[in-house]
Write a protein that holds these residues in place. Structure first.
Motif, PDB file in Angstrom:
ATOM      1  N   ARG A  80      63.909  21.379  43.463  1.00 26.28           N
ATOM      2  CA  ARG A  80      64.038  20.501  44.637  1.00 26.28           C
ATOM      3  C   ARG A  80      63.441  19.126  44.348  1.00 26.28           C
ATOM      4  O   ARG A  80      62.399  19.023  43.719  1.00 26.28           O
ATOM      5  N   THR A 118      61.642  15.822  45.660  1.00 22.28           N
ATOM      6  CA  THR A 118      60.784  15.368  46.754  1.00 22.28           C
ATOM      7  C   THR A 118      60.327  13.953  46.449  1.00 22.28           C
ATOM      8  O   THR A 118      59.788  13.724  45.365  1.00 22.28           O
ATOM      9  N   ALA A 141      63.348  13.990  49.398  1.00 19.56           N
ATOM     10  CA  ALA A 141      64.767  14.340  49.280  1.00 19.56           C
ATOM     11  C   ALA A 141      65.592  13.097  48.956  1.00 19.56           C
ATOM     12  O   ALA A 141      65.331  12.016  49.476  1.00 19.56           O
ATOM     13  N   ASP A 156      67.836  19.067  49.346  1.00 21.76           N
ATOM     14  CA  ASP A 156      66.863  18.442  48.440  1.00 21.76           C
ATOM     15  C   ASP A 156      67.458  18.155  47.057  1.00 21.76           C
ATOM     16  O   ASP A 156      66.805  18.335  46.037  1.00 21.76           O
TER      17      ASP A 156
END
Length: 151
Positions: free
Chosen positions: A39, A41, A43, A135
């Motif tokens: 994912r 981060t 997003a 994400d």
């Protein structure tokens, strides 16, 4: 003569057991490997996610490099196909051995919001795959009865 034949037949299973098996690493190297998506981060923006989708589509459909394409799929990927199990590794285990030899005709692709679609023809017929992105990675997949969106 009969004794030597009997001995050869009886010892064959022992010879097979004594034969060294390839290591797990050797099997993976032969089969191919993939790291899965992590994912992002914070997003990514919708535009950045669309660019990632376009990269995924190119790897999956044009280059037919399923191992690189799966770098866009989260390990906990949810597969809504009732014949398939959840998890990126399960999907890769099915597609990995066959995908590179597929003849694929790309019909169209689309990205909208958090959803994307691939429409193509391969040896299984005409396919519409729908993916949900989260994400910057693919988290869900549908392919049973999917229709390519009109708009």
């Amino acid at each position: 003569m009969r004794a030597s034949t009997l001995l050869a037949v009886a010892s064959a299973p022992l010879v097979a057991l004594a034969t060294p098996l390839p290591s797990i690493a050797a099997l993976l190297a032969r089969q191919g490997t993939s790291k899965f998506c992590t994912r992002i981060t914070p997003a990514p923006t919708p535009e950045e996610t669309e660019a990632r989708f376009n990269e995924f589509a190119d790897l999956f459909l044009v280059q037919k490099d399923v191992y690189k394409a799966f770098e866009y799929i989260l390990p906990e990927y949810i597969n809504h196909n009732p014949a398939a199990e959840n998890g990126a590794q399960n999907a890769l285990d099915i597609l990995g051995p066959i995908w590179g030899s597929q003849s694929i005709t790309v019909l169209r692709t689309k990205f909208e919001g958090e959803m994307s679609w691939l429409n193509y023809i391969n040896s299984f017929g005409e396919i519409v795959d729908r993916f949900r992105w989260e994400d910057g990675c693919i988290i869900e997949h549908w392919d049973q009865g999917e229709q390519f969106p009109d708009s």
